[in-house]
Design a protein around this motif. Structure first.
Motif, PDB file in Angstrom:
ATOM      1  N   UNK A 171    -128.888  39.513   6.343  1.00  0.00           N
ATOM      2  CA  UNK A 171    -128.211  38.314   6.802  1.00  0.00           C
ATOM      3  C   UNK A 171    -126.984  38.726   7.608  1.00  0.00           C
ATOM      4  N   UNK A 172    -126.809  38.148   8.776  1.00  0.00           N
ATOM      5  CA  UNK A 172    -125.645  38.428   9.603  1.00  0.00           C
ATOM      6  C   UNK A 172    -124.576  37.373   9.358  1.00  0.00           C
ATOM      7  N   UNK A 173    -123.388  37.603   9.925  1.00  0.00           N
ATOM      8  CA  UNK A 173    -122.328  36.601   9.825  1.00  0.00           C
ATOM      9  C   UNK A 173    -122.701  35.344  10.599  1.00  0.00           C
ATOM     10  N   UNK A 174    -123.678  35.436  11.472  1.00  0.00           N
ATOM     11  CA  UNK A 174    -124.142  34.272  12.215  1.00  0.00           C
ATOM     12  C   UNK A 174    -124.984  33.334  11.367  1.00  0.00           C
ATOM     13  N   UNK A 175    -125.630  33.886  10.334  1.00  0.00           N
ATOM     14  CA  UNK A 175    -126.440  33.067   9.425  1.00  0.00           C
ATOM     15  C   UNK A 175    -125.512  32.355   8.451  1.00  0.00           C
ATOM     16  N   UNK A 176    -125.561  31.036   8.458  1.00  0.00           N
ATOM     17  CA  UNK A 176    -124.720  30.253   7.560  1.00  0.00           C
ATOM     18  C   UNK A 176    -125.422  28.970   7.168  1.00  0.00           C
ATOM     19  N   UNK A 179    -121.738  22.906  15.996  1.00  0.00           N
ATOM     20  CA  UNK A 179    -121.989  24.268  15.514  1.00  0.00           C
ATOM     21  C   UNK A 179    -121.661  25.202  16.666  1.00  0.00           C
ATOM     22  N   UNK A 180    -120.851  26.206  16.380  1.00  0.00           N
ATOM     23  CA  UNK A 180    -120.527  27.228  17.370  1.00  0.00           C
ATOM     24  C   UNK A 180    -121.067  28.564  16.891  1.00  0.00           C
ATOM     25  N   UNK A 181    -121.749  29.272  17.771  1.00  0.00           N
ATOM     26  CA  UNK A 181    -122.229  30.620  17.481  1.00  0.00           C
ATOM     27  C   UNK A 181    -121.561  31.528  18.503  1.00  0.00           C
ATOM     28  N   UNK A 182    -120.757  32.459  18.002  1.00  0.00           N
ATOM     29  CA  UNK A 182    -119.946  33.335  18.851  1.00  0.00           C
ATOM     30  C   UNK A 182    -120.414  34.772  18.742  1.00  0.00           C
ATOM     31  N   UNK A 183    -120.319  35.486  19.851  1.00  0.00           N
ATOM     32  CA  UNK A 183    -120.544  36.923  19.827  1.00  0.00           C
ATOM     33  C   UNK A 183    -119.340  37.583  19.170  1.00  0.00           C
ATOM     34  N   UNK A 229    -113.024  18.669  12.163  1.00  0.00           N
ATOM     35  CA  UNK A 229    -112.521  19.380  10.983  1.00  0.00           C
ATOM     36  C   UNK A 229    -113.475  20.492  10.579  1.00  0.00           C
ATOM     37  N   UNK A 230    -112.921  21.672  10.280  1.00  0.00           N
ATOM     38  CA  UNK A 230    -113.716  22.822   9.847  1.00  0.00           C
ATOM     39  C   UNK A 230    -114.391  22.519   8.523  1.00  0.00           C
ATOM     40  N   UNK A 231    -115.678  22.914   8.420  1.00  0.00           N
ATOM     41  CA  UNK A 231    -116.423  22.776   7.166  1.00  0.00           C
ATOM     42  C   UNK A 231    -116.691  24.196   6.656  1.00  0.00           C
ATOM     43  N   UNK A 232    -116.344  24.438   5.405  1.00  0.00           N
ATOM     44  CA  UNK A 232    -116.515  25.764   4.796  1.00  0.00           C
ATOM     45  C   UNK A 232    -117.996  26.020   4.516  1.00  0.00           C
ATOM     46  N   UNK A 233    -118.513  27.211   4.887  1.00  0.00           N
ATOM     47  CA  UNK A 233    -119.930  27.504   4.650  1.00  0.00           C
ATOM     48  C   UNK A 233    -120.216  27.808   3.185  1.00  0.00           C
ATOM     49  N   UNK A 287    -122.156  43.002  19.294  1.00  0.00           N
ATOM     50  CA  UNK A 287    -123.118  43.616  18.376  1.00  0.00           C
ATOM     51  C   UNK A 287    -123.442  42.745  17.171  1.00  0.00           C
ATOM     52  N   UNK A 288    -122.747  41.617  17.034  1.00  0.00           N
ATOM     53  CA  UNK A 288    -122.988  40.717  15.908  1.00  0.00           C
ATOM     54  C   UNK A 288    -122.636  39.292  16.348  1.00  0.00           C
ATOM     55  N   UNK A 289    -122.908  38.339  15.480  1.00  0.00           N
ATOM     56  CA  UNK A 289    -122.568  36.941  15.758  1.00  0.00           C
ATOM     57  C   UNK A 289    -121.858  36.336  14.550  1.00  0.00           C
ATOM     58  N   UNK A 290    -121.122  35.255  14.824  1.00  0.00           N
ATOM     59  CA  UNK A 290    -120.492  34.453  13.780  1.00  0.00           C
ATOM     60  C   UNK A 290    -120.818  33.005  14.086  1.00  0.00           C
ATOM     61  N   UNK A 291    -120.899  32.183  13.050  1.00  0.00           N
ATOM     62  CA  UNK A 291    -121.126  30.760  13.288  1.00  0.00           C
ATOM     63  C   UNK A 291    -120.125  29.934  12.482  1.00  0.00           C
ATOM     64  N   UNK A 292    -119.849  28.736  12.999  1.00  0.00           N
ATOM     65  CA  UNK A 292    -118.940  27.821  12.321  1.00  0.00           C
ATOM     66  C   UNK A 292    -119.419  26.395  12.570  1.00  0.00           C
ATOM     67  N   UNK A 293    -118.953  25.494  11.708  1.00  0.00           N
ATOM     68  CA  UNK A 293    -119.308  24.079  11.809  1.00  0.00           C
ATOM     69  C   UNK A 293    -118.048  23.243  11.725  1.00  0.00           C
ATOM     70  N   UNK A 294    -117.938  22.282  12.636  1.00  0.00           N
ATOM     71  CA  UNK A 294    -116.870  21.284  12.591  1.00  0.00           C
ATOM     72  C   UNK A 294    -117.530  19.914  12.521  1.00  0.00           C
TER      73      UNK A 294
END
Length: 89
Positions: A1-6, A62-66, A82-86, A71-78
Motif C-alpha cells: 500500500x502506498x501513501x496514495x492509497x487511502x 480528492x487530491x492525488x499528489x506526486x 475541510x480536511x477529512x482524516x483518512x 517516486x510516490x503519491x499521496x492523497x487527501x480528501x476535503x
C-alpha cells in the motif's frame, strides 16, 4: 500500500459514506470510489490530479499528489473545503 492509497469514512446529512482511492505504483492508475462505486479512473504521470464530485449538496475533492520526486503519491480528501482524516496511513 502506498501513501496514495487511502480510505475515508464519514457522515453527511445523516448518512454514512466511504471514499476509497487506490493508486497503482507501477502504472500510475488512480481509481476513486464513492460507496463502492467507481467515480473516476485516470493516470498520474507528471502532474498532480484533482477529482471533484458531489455528495448530496456537498462538494468532495480528492487530491492525488506526486511525492518524493515523483517516486510516490499521496492523497487527501476535503469535504466542503475541510480536511477529512483518512482511516489508514
Amino acid at each position: 500500500m502506498s501513501e496514495g492509497d487511502n480510505a475515508w469514512r464519514f457522515e453527511v446529512d445523516g448518512r454514512q459514506h466511504e471514499v476509497d482511492v487506490d493508486v497503482a505504483s507501477m502504472s500510475g492508475k488512480i481509481v476513486v470510489r464513492l460507496d463502492g462505486k467507481v467515480l473516476e479512473e485516470d493516470r498520474i504521470w507528471f502532474s498532480d490530479k484533482e477529482f471533484r464530485f458531489p455528495i448530496g449538496a456537498h462538494e468532495a475533492v480528492v487530491e492525488v499528489d506526486l511525492a518524493y520526486g515523483g517516486f510516490a503519491t499521496r492523497s487527501s480528501l476535503r469535504l466542503d473545503g475541510a480536511h477529512v482524516e483518512p482511516l489508514r496511513r
